[in-house]
Design a protein around this motif. Sequence first.
Motif, PDB file in Angstrom:
ATOM      1  N   MET A   1      38.030  53.645  40.521  1.00  0.00           N
ATOM      2  CA  MET A   1      38.484  52.546  39.686  1.00  0.00           C
ATOM      3  C   MET A   1      37.654  51.310  40.022  1.00  0.00           C
ATOM      4  N   ASN A   2      37.071  50.693  39.000  1.00  0.00           N
ATOM      5  CA  ASN A   2      36.247  49.516  39.254  1.00  0.00           C
ATOM      6  C   ASN A   2      36.409  48.535  38.112  1.00  0.00           C
ATOM      7  N   ARG A   3      37.053  47.409  38.411  1.00  0.00           N
ATOM      8  CA  ARG A   3      37.286  46.404  37.386  1.00  0.00           C
ATOM      9  C   ARG A   3      36.418  45.182  37.625  1.00  0.00           C
ATOM     10  N   MET A   4      35.482  45.245  38.573  1.00  0.00           N
ATOM     11  CA  MET A   4      34.741  44.048  38.943  1.00  0.00           C
ATOM     12  C   MET A   4      34.067  43.425  37.735  1.00  0.00           C
ATOM     13  N   VAL A   5      34.129  42.112  37.672  1.00  0.00           N
ATOM     14  CA  VAL A   5      33.719  41.381  36.489  1.00  0.00           C
ATOM     15  C   VAL A   5      32.213  41.446  36.286  1.00  0.00           C
ATOM     16  N   SER A   6      31.808  41.826  35.109  1.00  0.00           N
ATOM     17  CA  SER A   6      30.410  41.768  34.724  1.00  0.00           C
ATOM     18  C   SER A   6      30.350  41.458  33.245  1.00  0.00           C
ATOM     19  N   ASP A   7      29.178  41.206  32.717  1.00  0.00           N
ATOM     20  CA  ASP A   7      29.053  40.887  31.299  1.00  0.00           C
ATOM     21  C   ASP A   7      29.524  42.031  30.424  1.00  0.00           C
ATOM     22  N   GLU A   8      29.390  43.267  30.943  1.00  0.00           N
ATOM     23  CA  GLU A   8      29.770  44.432  30.142  1.00  0.00           C
ATOM     24  C   GLU A   8      31.200  44.882  30.414  1.00  0.00           C
ATOM     25  N   SER A   9      31.890  44.227  31.352  1.00  0.00           N
ATOM     26  CA  SER A   9      33.218  44.659  31.757  1.00  0.00           C
ATOM     27  C   SER A   9      34.260  44.165  30.766  1.00  0.00           C
ATOM     28  N   THR A  10      34.481  44.928  29.724  1.00  0.00           N
ATOM     29  CA  THR A  10      35.419  44.543  28.679  1.00  0.00           C
ATOM     30  C   THR A  10      36.398  45.654  28.405  1.00  0.00           C
ATOM     31  N   GLY A  11      37.571  45.282  27.964  1.00  0.00           N
ATOM     32  CA  GLY A  11      38.587  46.250  27.602  1.00  0.00           C
ATOM     33  C   GLY A  11      38.419  46.703  26.171  1.00  0.00           C
ATOM     34  N   ALA A  12      39.395  47.521  25.716  1.00  0.00           N
ATOM     35  CA  ALA A  12      39.306  48.079  24.374  1.00  0.00           C
ATOM     36  C   ALA A  12      39.312  46.995  23.316  1.00  0.00           C
ATOM     37  N   ALA A  13      40.004  45.888  23.587  1.00  0.00           N
ATOM     38  CA  ALA A  13      40.082  44.814  22.599  1.00  0.00           C
ATOM     39  C   ALA A  13      38.937  43.820  22.739  1.00  0.00           C
ATOM     40  N   GLY A  14      38.001  44.111  23.660  1.00  0.00           N
ATOM     41  CA  GLY A  14      36.850  43.228  23.822  1.00  0.00           C
ATOM     42  C   GLY A  14      37.055  42.142  24.847  1.00  0.00           C
ATOM     43  N   SER A  15      38.218  42.100  25.508  1.00  0.00           N
ATOM     44  CA  SER A  15      38.462  41.089  26.531  1.00  0.00           C
ATOM     45  C   SER A  15      37.942  41.597  27.865  1.00  0.00           C
ATOM     46  N   LYS A  16      37.536  40.682  28.732  1.00  0.00           N
ATOM     47  CA  LYS A  16      37.015  41.105  30.021  1.00  0.00           C
ATOM     48  C   LYS A  16      38.141  41.606  30.911  1.00  0.00           C
ATOM     49  N   LEU A 204      31.775  29.522  52.197  1.00  0.00           N
ATOM     50  CA  LEU A 204      31.172  30.818  52.499  1.00  0.00           C
ATOM     51  C   LEU A 204      31.995  31.968  51.926  1.00  0.00           C
ATOM     52  N   VAL A 205      33.329  31.842  51.989  1.00  0.00           N
ATOM     53  CA  VAL A 205      34.189  32.865  51.387  1.00  0.00           C
ATOM     54  C   VAL A 205      33.987  32.897  49.878  1.00  0.00           C
ATOM     55  N   VAL A 206      33.912  31.721  49.277  1.00  0.00           N
ATOM     56  CA  VAL A 206      33.680  31.648  47.828  1.00  0.00           C
ATOM     57  C   VAL A 206      32.362  32.321  47.464  1.00  0.00           C
ATOM     58  N   GLU A 207      31.307  32.005  48.190  1.00  0.00           N
ATOM     59  CA  GLU A 207      30.003  32.597  47.894  1.00  0.00           C
ATOM     60  C   GLU A 207      30.028  34.109  48.084  1.00  0.00           C
ATOM     61  N   GLN A 208      30.756  34.576  49.084  1.00  0.00           N
ATOM     62  CA  GLN A 208      30.855  36.023  49.297  1.00  0.00           C
ATOM     63  C   GLN A 208      31.561  36.693  48.127  1.00  0.00           C
ATOM     64  N   LEU A 209      32.639  36.078  47.643  1.00  0.00           N
ATOM     65  CA  LEU A 209      33.345  36.636  46.495  1.00  0.00           C
ATOM     66  C   LEU A 209      32.487  36.612  45.245  1.00  0.00           C
ATOM     67  N   LEU A 210      31.767  35.526  45.043  1.00  0.00           N
ATOM     68  CA  LEU A 210      30.883  35.429  43.890  1.00  0.00           C
ATOM     69  C   LEU A 210      29.813  36.517  43.944  1.00  0.00           C
ATOM     70  N   HIS A 211      29.314  36.772  45.121  1.00  0.00           N
ATOM     71  CA  HIS A 211      28.268  37.784  45.291  1.00  0.00           C
ATOM     72  C   HIS A 211      28.796  39.210  45.157  1.00  0.00           C
ATOM     73  N   ASP A 212      29.944  39.475  45.818  1.00  0.00           N
ATOM     74  CA  ASP A 212      30.445  40.845  45.917  1.00  0.00           C
ATOM     75  C   ASP A 212      31.310  41.270  44.743  1.00  0.00           C
ATOM     76  N   VAL A 213      32.022  40.323  44.140  1.00  0.00           N
ATOM     77  CA  VAL A 213      33.025  40.659  43.138  1.00  0.00           C
ATOM     78  C   VAL A 213      32.736  40.044  41.781  1.00  0.00           C
ATOM     79  N   LEU A 214      32.558  38.733  41.763  1.00  0.00           N
ATOM     80  CA  LEU A 214      32.418  37.993  40.509  1.00  0.00           C
ATOM     81  C   LEU A 214      30.948  37.702  40.244  1.00  0.00           C
ATOM     82  N   PHE A 215      30.140  38.760  40.292  1.00  0.00           N
ATOM     83  CA  PHE A 215      28.702  38.574  40.380  1.00  0.00           C
ATOM     84  C   PHE A 215      28.050  37.945  39.157  1.00  0.00           C
ATOM     85  N   THR A 216      28.719  37.923  38.019  1.00  0.00           N
ATOM     86  CA  THR A 216      28.109  37.251  36.865  1.00  0.00           C
ATOM     87  C   THR A 216      28.129  35.753  37.037  1.00  0.00           C
ATOM     88  N   HIS A 217      28.957  35.240  37.983  1.00  0.00           N
ATOM     89  CA  HIS A 217      29.072  33.801  38.183  1.00  0.00           C
ATOM     90  C   HIS A 217      28.259  33.317  39.371  1.00  0.00           C
TER      91      HIS A 217
END
Length: 218
Positions: A1-16, A204-217
């Motif tokens: 299971m992988n829901r990590m946010v990316s530009d292509e990470s969208t649901g059936a209705a087109g929402s991320k 540093l925690v924010v940057e780690q999350l941005l890098h590891d999880v919210l990588f589009t940001h």
Amino acid sequence: MNRMVSDESTGAAGSKTAARVGIGGPVGSGKTALLEQLIPALTERGIEMAVVTNDLVTKEDALRLQRSGLIEPERVLAVEAGACPHTIIREDPSLNIAAADKLADMFPGADVIFIESGGDNLASTFSLDLVDYWMFVIDTGGGDDIPRKKGPGTIRSDLLVINKIDLGPAVGADVALMQKEASEVRGGRPVILTDCKRQVGIDLVVEQLLHDVLFTHA
């Protein structure tokens, strides 16, 4: 299971699809305090959030966040474990999955849903059916031997946060030793030192999350 946010990470209705990030750790280690620092810091980066909190038989942490003014109250849901706190984040996370699903439906634009565990011991871990990524928070007040004890939370988490570094000298904890031994037992996976009261290490925690999880940001 992988829901990590990316530009292509969208649901059936087109929402991320929001990434789900666990925050675990012993009672008093500073999990909620860390969230109170992460919420405004990530909001400044344009990250949209929601939060699930877990407590034993209360909604104390949820109420604390709802009253904080840092996040819209309706974006915070409480789960009451009623038993061993890590049972509902590991063995049977269905209540937390349902709460996170509800928030995802209510806020389809959310980038991340934080799931804060009820305070537990060093053995707590998150089911990967529940989260995509998880942090474990320990603090210097628990003693500088915590990393050497090699608890599952310390070893297996994606990110280990050593909090309350300002208290180290007062309680006789060698913060540098904790960092060194934590890095060793974790095989070099990230370890970040924080002092939430003075906002030390939060960036540093924010940057780690941005890098590891919210990588589009990032």
